[in-house]
Design a protein around this motif. Structure first.
Motif, PDB file in Angstrom:
ATOM      1  N   MET A  64       0.731  -1.216  -0.155  1.00 50.04           N
ATOM      2  CA  MET A  64       0.016  -0.074   0.084  1.00 50.04           C
ATOM      3  C   MET A  64       0.766   1.384  -0.021  1.00 50.04           C
ATOM      4  O   MET A  64       1.532   1.572   1.020  1.00 50.04           O
ATOM      5  CB  MET A  64      -0.793   0.138   1.227  1.00 50.04           C
ATOM      6  N   ASN A  65       0.978   1.772  -1.146  1.00 49.13           N
ATOM      7  CA  ASN A  65       1.924   2.880  -1.423  1.00 49.13           C
ATOM      8  C   ASN A  65       1.107   4.141  -0.574  1.00 49.13           C
ATOM      9  O   ASN A  65       0.154   4.394  -0.741  1.00 49.13           O
ATOM     10  CB  ASN A  65       2.099   3.403  -2.823  1.00 49.13           C
ATOM     11  N   PRO A  66       2.041   5.082   0.059  1.00 53.12           N
ATOM     12  CA  PRO A  66       1.693   6.112   0.726  1.00 53.12           C
ATOM     13  C   PRO A  66       0.743   7.124  -0.274  1.00 53.12           C
ATOM     14  O   PRO A  66       0.069   8.013   0.200  1.00 53.12           O
ATOM     15  CB  PRO A  66       2.484   6.906   1.368  1.00 53.12           C
ATOM     16  N   GLU A  67       0.939   7.201  -1.545  1.00 52.55           N
ATOM     17  CA  GLU A  67       0.432   8.178  -2.570  1.00 52.55           C
ATOM     18  C   GLU A  67      -0.563   7.385  -3.171  1.00 52.55           C
ATOM     19  O   GLU A  67      -1.736   7.921  -3.760  1.00 52.55           O
ATOM     20  CB  GLU A  67       1.565   8.296  -3.682  1.00 52.55           C
ATOM     21  N   SER A  68      -1.078   6.225  -2.827  1.00 48.13           N
ATOM     22  CA  SER A  68      -2.311   5.352  -3.209  1.00 48.13           C
ATOM     23  C   SER A  68      -3.406   5.927  -2.904  1.00 48.13           C
ATOM     24  O   SER A  68      -3.392   6.387  -1.703  1.00 48.13           O
ATOM     25  CB  SER A  68      -1.997   4.166  -3.180  1.00 48.13           C
ATOM     26  N   TRP A  69      -4.450   5.649  -3.770  1.00 46.74           N
ATOM     27  CA  TRP A  69      -5.895   6.079  -3.027  1.00 46.74           C
ATOM     28  C   TRP A  69      -6.145   5.186  -1.896  1.00 46.74           C
ATOM     29  O   TRP A  69      -7.093   5.480  -1.113  1.00 46.74           O
ATOM     30  CB  TRP A  69      -6.917   6.211  -4.212  1.00 46.74           C
ATOM     31  N   LYS A  70      -5.696   3.952  -1.995  1.00 46.07           N
ATOM     32  CA  LYS A  70      -5.991   2.946  -1.149  1.00 46.07           C
ATOM     33  C   LYS A  70      -5.484   3.453   0.336  1.00 46.07           C
ATOM     34  O   LYS A  70      -6.337   3.109   1.349  1.00 46.07           O
ATOM     35  CB  LYS A  70      -5.247   1.576  -1.491  1.00 46.07           C
ATOM     36  N   LEU A 109      -0.004  20.091  -5.058  1.00 43.22           N
ATOM     37  CA  LEU A 109       0.204  18.637  -5.038  1.00 43.22           C
ATOM     38  C   LEU A 109      -0.627  17.949  -6.119  1.00 43.22           C
ATOM     39  O   LEU A 109       0.008  17.120  -6.726  1.00 43.22           O
ATOM     40  CB  LEU A 109      -0.355  18.313  -3.852  1.00 43.22           C
ATOM     41  N   TYR A 110      -2.041  18.233  -6.084  1.00 38.21           N
ATOM     42  CA  TYR A 110      -2.474  17.696  -7.150  1.00 38.21           C
ATOM     43  C   TYR A 110      -1.962  18.006  -8.795  1.00 38.21           C
ATOM     44  O   TYR A 110      -2.027  16.988  -9.533  1.00 38.21           O
ATOM     45  CB  TYR A 110      -4.108  18.306  -7.455  1.00 38.21           C
ATOM     46  N   ILE A 111      -1.645  19.213  -9.050  1.00 41.98           N
ATOM     47  CA  ILE A 111      -1.295  19.354 -10.269  1.00 41.98           C
ATOM     48  C   ILE A 111       0.151  18.582 -10.667  1.00 41.98           C
ATOM     49  O   ILE A 111       0.234  18.062 -11.783  1.00 41.98           O
ATOM     50  CB  ILE A 111      -0.607  21.031 -10.372  1.00 41.98           C
ATOM     51  N   MET A 112       1.190  18.540  -9.681  1.00 41.67           N
ATOM     52  CA  MET A 112       2.152  17.801  -9.907  1.00 41.67           C
ATOM     53  C   MET A 112       1.935  16.280  -9.671  1.00 41.67           C
ATOM     54  O   MET A 112       2.674  15.577 -10.486  1.00 41.67           O
ATOM     55  CB  MET A 112       3.106  18.187  -8.470  1.00 41.67           C
ATOM     56  N   LEU A 113       1.277  15.902  -8.916  1.00 36.71           N
ATOM     57  CA  LEU A 113       0.869  14.412  -9.363  1.00 36.71           C
ATOM     58  C   LEU A 113       0.175  14.102 -10.518  1.00 36.71           C
ATOM     59  O   LEU A 113       0.353  12.759 -10.849  1.00 36.71           O
ATOM     60  CB  LEU A 113       0.061  13.841  -7.854  1.00 36.71           C
ATOM     61  N   MET A 114      -0.366  15.018 -11.158  1.00 32.14           N
ATOM     62  CA  MET A 114      -1.186  14.732 -12.226  1.00 32.14           C
ATOM     63  C   MET A 114       0.050  14.948 -13.445  1.00 32.14           C
ATOM     64  O   MET A 114      -0.523  14.485 -14.513  1.00 32.14           O
ATOM     65  CB  MET A 114      -2.095  15.695 -12.384  1.00 32.14           C
ATOM     66  N   SER A 115       1.059  15.507 -13.128  1.00 32.11           N
ATOM     67  CA  SER A 115       1.964  15.698 -14.243  1.00 32.11           C
ATOM     68  C   SER A 115       2.830  14.420 -14.220  1.00 32.11           C
ATOM     69  O   SER A 115       2.477  13.299 -14.130  1.00 32.11           O
ATOM     70  CB  SER A 115       2.799  17.030 -13.945  1.00 32.11           C
ATOM     71  N   SER A 116       4.051  14.649 -14.966  1.00 37.77           N
ATOM     72  CA  SER A 116       5.215  13.521 -14.939  1.00 37.77           C
ATOM     73  C   SER A 116       5.375  12.808 -13.684  1.00 37.77           C
ATOM     74  O   SER A 116       6.300  11.834 -13.574  1.00 37.77           O
ATOM     75  CB  SER A 116       6.087  13.914 -15.721  1.00 37.77           C
ATOM     76  N   ASN A 120       4.207  10.946 -11.471  1.00 35.73           N
ATOM     77  CA  ASN A 120       3.226   9.963 -10.734  1.00 35.73           C
ATOM     78  C   ASN A 120       3.954   8.629 -10.580  1.00 35.73           C
ATOM     79  O   ASN A 120       3.375   7.893  -9.861  1.00 35.73           O
ATOM     80  CB  ASN A 120       1.900   9.847 -11.958  1.00 35.73           C
ATOM     81  N   LYS A 121       5.254   8.544 -10.946  1.00 32.19           N
ATOM     82  CA  LYS A 121       5.825   7.268 -10.524  1.00 32.19           C
ATOM     83  C   LYS A 121       6.257   7.315  -8.936  1.00 32.19           C
ATOM     84  O   LYS A 121       7.226   8.355  -8.631  1.00 32.19           O
ATOM     85  CB  LYS A 121       7.108   7.017 -11.568  1.00 32.19           C
ATOM     86  N   SER A 122       6.143   6.421  -8.029  1.00 28.49           N
ATOM     87  CA  SER A 122       6.372   6.338  -6.883  1.00 28.49           C
ATOM     88  C   SER A 122       7.876   6.022  -6.673  1.00 28.49           C
ATOM     89  O   SER A 122       8.294   5.101  -7.286  1.00 28.49           O
ATOM     90  CB  SER A 122       5.566   5.493  -6.252  1.00 28.49           C
ATOM     91  N   VAL A 123       8.362   6.830  -5.551  1.00 31.26           N
ATOM     92  CA  VAL A 123       9.906   6.488  -5.380  1.00 31.26           C
ATOM     93  C   VAL A 123       9.428   6.592  -3.896  1.00 31.26           C
ATOM     94  O   VAL A 123       9.400   7.243  -2.922  1.00 31.26           O
ATOM     95  CB  VAL A 123      10.651   7.593  -5.730  1.00 31.26           C
ATOM     96  N   VAL A 124      10.014   5.234  -3.357  1.00 28.70           N
ATOM     97  CA  VAL A 124      10.055   5.198  -1.943  1.00 28.70           C
ATOM     98  C   VAL A 124      11.177   4.310  -1.392  1.00 28.70           C
ATOM     99  O   VAL A 124      11.764   3.482  -1.893  1.00 28.70           O
ATOM    100  CB  VAL A 124       8.831   4.234  -1.361  1.00 28.70           C
ATOM    101  N   ILE A 125      11.931   4.962  -0.376  1.00 26.73           N
ATOM    102  CA  ILE A 125      13.158   4.534   0.166  1.00 26.73           C
ATOM    103  C   ILE A 125      13.161   3.344   1.521  1.00 26.73           C
ATOM    104  O   ILE A 125      13.777   2.669   1.661  1.00 26.73           O
ATOM    105  CB  ILE A 125      13.962   5.335   0.706  1.00 26.73           C
ATOM    106  N   TYR A 126      11.600   3.523   1.838  1.00 24.93           N
ATOM    107  CA  TYR A 126      11.584   2.630   3.047  1.00 24.93           C
ATOM    108  C   TYR A 126      11.706   0.730   2.494  1.00 24.93           C
ATOM    109  O   TYR A 126      11.731   0.237   3.644  1.00 24.93           O
ATOM    110  CB  TYR A 126      10.028   2.843   3.707  1.00 24.93           C
ATOM    111  N   GLN A 127      11.569   0.915   1.348  1.00 31.03           N
ATOM    112  CA  GLN A 127      11.701  -0.633   1.086  1.00 31.03           C
ATOM    113  C   GLN A 127      13.048  -1.175   1.396  1.00 31.03           C
ATOM    114  O   GLN A 127      13.155  -2.345   1.525  1.00 31.03           O
ATOM    115  CB  GLN A 127      11.205  -0.723  -0.625  1.00 31.03           C
ATOM    116  N   LYS A 128      14.071  -0.438   1.690  1.00 31.95           N
ATOM    117  CA  LYS A 128      15.093  -0.702   1.864  1.00 31.95           C
ATOM    118  C   LYS A 128      15.307  -1.307   3.441  1.00 31.95           C
ATOM    119  O   LYS A 128      16.185  -2.206   3.801  1.00 31.95           O
ATOM    120  CB  LYS A 128      16.307   0.339   1.888  1.00 31.95           C
ATOM    121  N   PHE A 129      14.136  -0.845   4.186  1.00 30.29           N
ATOM    122  CA  PHE A 129      14.192  -1.255   5.659  1.00 30.29           C
ATOM    123  C   PHE A 129      13.544  -2.389   5.972  1.00 30.29           C
ATOM    124  O   PHE A 129      13.022  -2.756   6.952  1.00 30.29           O
ATOM    125  CB  PHE A 129      13.592  -0.131   6.495  1.00 30.29           C
TER     126      PHE A 129
END
Lengths: 408, 41
Positions: free
Chosen positions: A1-7, B23-30, B32-41
């Motif tokens: 569940m990504n923090p950015e997702s609507w879920k 936030l809405y404008i930026m998320l609707m732009s390019s 939209n690909k998620s980058v998360v660092i917590y996956q390392k932990f």
């Protein structure tokens, strides 16, 4: 569940509503447990991981209660040793292969957030043994271990603080409009850092990925510096943004989480940096690694003196901090740089105190030009160390060699 | 929910609306690909 997702957004909104309804009643803990379970399951990779986590947590729960008994107090050290080995195996640390224990890494267990769970459990075991935690109840233990606010990242809360928050009455606060607006503002600011700033910076740090590097790793110095800054700032905005989101959500549900950042970019040196960056981790390291280690070094080898014990203590502590962040050899380098940075500051401070009079030292500390220069130096050192947070030494070393060749 | 009369609250609300819009404008732009660092932990 990504923090950015609507879920995730829907999950948080439903939780806050359910929490409002259950707030003040005896069902509050059960409601939190239900949401924690849902969140945990959303991140679970497979049944083996879930089964392992259940057995491991059950074991820690029983050990925490057992260690409070006087007869069992001496068993803490083997318990911690076993837990640490288990952690290294579960997180598949590459260093185990070098120790010819590579066969242990062949498993399907994958638990996101296990590093946080591990540190929370070590604290629980040590403080239970020391009598600092009076009682560990099943529901509190479950919500503490798997609390969705801090499951995958975020502040490392202590058990007693969590237990106090579980029964705290913040009714007046959570129904206050200004408080609500302030927390919403914090959550949205967190999203701007996490979803906008961090992503832009990650793109700018692009040259610093193996795929984007030119053959032979030739990267001009200016690009190298720019990419290193972008990478460091990316990690800062990504992590502090996430912390803002979870702390804001927790506040809205009447739970206070400890703050995790206090302007680390403006830190004067590496020692100050760690009192401003991932504060709860630094406090954890201070309580459970640095202090006991210094006491041990000082009692076994008093000849080293306070400075020697302190420098070794700092190096080992922050080396472990670096290693905790990841399982590859890159984090070994990352840890060495963190440790050397903090130990170096301690040595420099000692030298200054030895060479300057008290008044000169006070003026040195108060001098703004020195402060700005030190802050710039510290920023650059941290940015350099963070290169290894995302890149292996095999990627970075040819780049550094290329830059040095160009300069000489 | 009624609009707040307090100036500070209104300012806070305006900032919040602006940030949400960005936030809405930026998320609707390019982005939209998620980058998360917590996956390392």
């Amino acid at each position: 569940m990504n923090p950015e997702s609507w879920k995730f957004v829907a999950f948080v909104l439903i939780f806050i509503e359910a929490n409002y309804l259950a707030y003040g009643s005896r069902f509050r803990g059960a409601v939190l447990a239900a949401f924690n379970t849902f969140f945990l399951l959303a991140f679970m990779e497979n049944a083996v991981s879930l089964a392992f986590l259940a057995c491991y947590s059950l074991l820690v729960y029983n050990l925490a209660n057992l260690l409070r008994r006087p007869a069992a107090k001496k068993s803490l050290f083997p318990v911690l040793l076993f837990a640490t080995l288990l952690f290294l195996v579960v997180k598949k640390y590459e260093v185990l292969s070098a120790l010819r224990l590579g066969a242990l890494l062949d498993h399907r267990i994958c638990i996101i957030g296990f590093s946080y769970i591990f540190f929370k459990h070590l604290h629980l075991l040590i403080d239970s043994r020391d009598g600092l935690i009076r009682e560990v109840t099943p529901l509190l233990f479950y919500n503490y271990t798997f609390g969705f606010y801090t499951l995958i990242a975020g502040p490392i809360q202590r058990y007693n603080s969590f237990a106090a928050e579980a029964v705290a009455d913040r009714t007046a606060e959570i129904y206050d409009r200004r408080f609500l607006l302030t927390q919403l503002d914090r959550i949205v600011t967190g999203y701007l850092k996490f979803s906008v700033l961090a992503k832009i910076l990650k793109m700018w740090a692009g040259p610093f990925t193996l795929a984007a590097l030119p053959p032979g790793g030739a990267l001009p110095l200016a690009k190298f510096v720019f990419a290193a800054y972008a990478l460091y700032l990316f990690v800062y905005f990504n992590f502090s943004g996430y912390c803002d989101i979870v702390i804001g959500v927790a506040n809205l549900s009447g739970v206070r989480l400890p703050e995790n950042f206090a302007g680390p970019l403006a830190a004067r040196n590496q020692l100050e940096f760690w009192s401003r960056w991932h504060i709860t981790l630094s406090q954890w390291l201070n309580d459970y690694i640095f202090n006991p280690l210094c006491k041990l070094i000082f009692s076994t080898t008093p000849g080293l003196g306070i400075l020697g014990a302190g420098m070794i203590g700092y190096f080992v502590t922050f080396f472990i901090a670096g290693m905790w962040h990841g399982n590859t050899y890159s984090f070994l380098v990352f840890g060495c740089l963190l440790g050397a940075g903090v130990a170096g500051v301690k040595l420099y401070e000692w030298l200054l105190k030895a060479l300057l009079t008290k008044d000169q030292f006070r003026r040195y500390r108060a001098n703004n030009i020195i402060r700005y220069a030190a802050t710039v130096l510290s920023f650059n050192y941290t940015a350099f160390a963070f290169i290894f947070f995302e890149n292996s030494p095999r990627t970075v070393l040819p780049v550094l060699k290329g830059i040095l060749r160009g300069l000489l | 929910m009624k609009l707040p009369r307090d100036k500070d609250e209104l300012r806070l609300l305006a900032w919040l609306a602006l940030k949400l819009f960005i936030l809405y404008i930026m998320l609707m732009s390019s982005l939209n690909k998620s980058v998360v660092i917590y996956q390392k932990f």
